[in-house]
Motif scaffolding. Structure first.
Motif, PDB file in Angstrom:
ATOM      1  N   GLY A  93      35.390-117.698 -38.049  1.00  0.00           N
ATOM      2  CA  GLY A  93      35.618-116.031 -38.512  1.00  0.00           C
ATOM      3  C   GLY A  93      36.379-115.447 -37.385  1.00  0.00           C
ATOM      4  N   SER A  94      36.377-114.259 -37.621  1.00  0.00           N
ATOM      5  CA  SER A  94      37.239-113.407 -36.683  1.00  0.00           C
ATOM      6  C   SER A  94      36.544-111.922 -36.429  1.00  0.00           C
ATOM      7  CB  SER A  94      38.592-113.383 -36.810  1.00  0.00           C
ATOM      8  OG  SER A  94      38.868-112.650 -38.158  1.00  0.00           O
ATOM      9  N   LEU A  96      36.018-107.906 -36.848  1.00  0.00           N
ATOM     10  CA  LEU A  96      36.494-106.798 -37.389  1.00  0.00           C
ATOM     11  C   LEU A  96      37.556-106.104 -36.778  1.00  0.00           C
ATOM     12  CD1 LEU A  96      33.236-106.164 -39.319  1.00  0.00           C
ATOM     13  CD2 LEU A  96      35.146-107.147 -40.264  1.00  0.00           C
ATOM     14  N   CYS A 102      45.268-106.302 -33.805  1.00  0.00           N
ATOM     15  CA  CYS A 102      45.356-107.511 -33.654  1.00  0.00           C
ATOM     16  C   CYS A 102      46.094-108.091 -32.918  1.00  0.00           C
ATOM     17  CB  CYS A 102      45.349-108.088 -35.228  1.00  0.00           C
ATOM     18  SG  CYS A 102      44.166-107.504 -36.545  1.00  0.00           S
ATOM     19  N   ALA A 145      37.164-113.680 -49.049  1.00  0.00           N
ATOM     20  CA  ALA A 145      38.297-113.145 -48.576  1.00  0.00           C
ATOM     21  C   ALA A 145      39.804-113.772 -48.624  1.00  0.00           C
ATOM     22  CB  ALA A 145      37.877-113.171 -46.862  1.00  0.00           C
ATOM     23  N   TYR A 152      40.347-104.577 -41.792  1.00  0.00           N
ATOM     24  CA  TYR A 152      39.823-105.197 -40.503  1.00  0.00           C
ATOM     25  C   TYR A 152      39.497-106.501 -40.585  1.00  0.00           C
ATOM     26  CZ  TYR A 152      39.183 -99.847 -40.427  1.00  0.00           C
ATOM     27  OH  TYR A 152      39.255 -98.383 -40.320  1.00  0.00           O
ATOM     28  N   SER A 153      39.913-107.073 -41.711  1.00  0.00           N
ATOM     29  CA  SER A 153      39.795-108.621 -41.719  1.00  0.00           C
ATOM     30  C   SER A 153      41.127-109.277 -41.949  1.00  0.00           C
ATOM     31  CB  SER A 153      38.609-108.750 -42.858  1.00  0.00           C
ATOM     32  OG  SER A 153      37.618-108.272 -42.394  1.00  0.00           O
ATOM     33  N   TYR A 156      41.635-112.898 -40.954  1.00  0.00           N
ATOM     34  CA  TYR A 156      40.635-113.912 -41.640  1.00  0.00           C
ATOM     35  C   TYR A 156      41.135-114.160 -42.999  1.00  0.00           C
ATOM     36  CZ  TYR A 156      36.289-116.239 -43.435  1.00  0.00           C
ATOM     37  OH  TYR A 156      35.521-117.101 -43.944  1.00  0.00           O
ATOM     38  N   CYS A 157      41.360-113.055 -43.685  1.00  0.00           N
ATOM     39  CA  CYS A 157      41.900-113.095 -45.014  1.00  0.00           C
ATOM     40  C   CYS A 157      43.117-113.889 -45.336  1.00  0.00           C
ATOM     41  CB  CYS A 157      41.965-111.423 -45.452  1.00  0.00           C
ATOM     42  SG  CYS A 157      40.590-110.485 -46.033  1.00  0.00           S
ATOM     43  N   PHE A 197      32.130-112.003 -37.150  1.00  0.00           N
ATOM     44  CA  PHE A 197      32.905-110.757 -37.619  1.00  0.00           C
ATOM     45  C   PHE A 197      32.262-109.501 -36.741  1.00  0.00           C
ATOM     46  CE2 PHE A 197      33.368-113.641 -40.910  1.00  0.00           C
ATOM     47  CZ  PHE A 197      34.527-113.474 -41.317  1.00  0.00           C
ATOM     48  N   SER A 198      30.971-109.407 -36.567  1.00  0.00           N
ATOM     49  CA  SER A 198      30.261-108.145 -35.806  1.00  0.00           C
ATOM     50  C   SER A 198      29.404-108.664 -34.886  1.00  0.00           C
ATOM     51  CB  SER A 198      29.636-107.539 -36.922  1.00  0.00           C
ATOM     52  OG  SER A 198      30.749-107.017 -37.881  1.00  0.00           O
TER      53      SER A 198
END
Length: 255
Positions: A93-94, A96, A102, A145, A152-153, A156-157, A197-198
């Motif tokens: 993941g990454s 947010l 970024c 995604a 904010y993604s 990842y998307c 992510f969080s």
């Protein structure tokens, strides 16, 4: 075509472990992969699979390193006698993060595993399957995604959209060899990847609760529910399906 040997990356826990268990239950001998730090979990999974009467082989590999992926495929061929199903499940993941904040390092890290890793697994598994001459299955990990971008993604998307494009392109090239190429697109699944992510205390839980509220079925998905789809994609029954990225997301997003 007899499908009997599968290789699953990122198999030490979560969706990957569930896939390995399900394919072993389906009668596959399995090679299970993750990073060297996950060796204890892989050994426990291997013992579980062997106790059920299937062969299981561990190969610790960084899926973003071409030489290591090639060696992993070659070792699977040598140890288990072939390769019929490659499940390129490994991913990260990454955080947010707004696009404007970024970092290039964050982009490179996520794309390296989620996109480059799937590309390398597809490439070297396809080479082996073509050489065998008995067809096969390439199965990759996309995501909700990878079908619907969200704020904010961005990184990842992008990595999961890349898996969709790669899957569609590879499917067109490899069909003549009897190789199908499909991907699965999980929604919010009950694994630890969401922590990436969080990670701040409370934030991940709050975001997760909001997403669950928006999901028509009203709950998180379970790893075994993803494994059930992979079971079908790895089977003889899926022979007329290729180039697809199939959502399993509780209705959070409709294709």
């Amino acid at each position: 075509m007899s499908l009997r040997i599968a290789l699953i990356t990122g198999a030490s826990r979560g969706i990957g472990a569930a896939i390995a268990r399900r394919l072993a239950k389906d009668g596959f001998d399995v090679a299970i992969n993750d990073l060297p730090t996950q060796t204890p979990a892989l050994e426990s999974l291997r013992e579980e699979i062997v106790s059920q009467g299937r062969r299981a082989y561990i190969h610790t590999t960084d899926v973003a390193e071409a030489s290591e992926v090639k060696n992993m495929v070659d070792s699977t061929l040598k140890t288990l006698g072939g390769l019929d199903v490659m499940v390129a499940n490994a991913g990260i993941g990454s955080l947010l993060t707004p696009l404007t904040e970024c970092s290039e390092d964050a982009w490179d890290k996520v794309m390296r595993i989620n996109a480059r890793g799937v590309f390398l697994c597809y490439k070297y598994a396809a080479q082996a399957m073509i050489a065998q001459g008995r067809g096969g299955r390439l199965i990759g990990a996309s995501s909700l995604a990878g079908k619907q971008g969200s704020g904010y993604s961005s990184i990842y998307c992008a990595s999961k959209f890349a898996v969709r494009g790669l899957t569609q392109s590879a499917a067109q090239e490899l069909a003549k060899h009897g190789i199908t190429v499909n991907a699965y697109a999980p929604g919010i699944i009950d694994t630890t990847i969401f922590d990436a992510f969080s990670p701040e205390e409370g934030v991940g839980a709050d975001v997760l609760n909001e997403l669950v509220k928006k999901t028509p079925v009203g709950r998180l998905g379970k790893p075994h529910e993803i494994a059930s789809l992979v079971s079908y994609l790895a089977s003889q029954e899926s022979a007329f399906m290729t180039g697809q990225t199939i959502s399993i997301n509780g209705g959070l997003f409709f294709d």
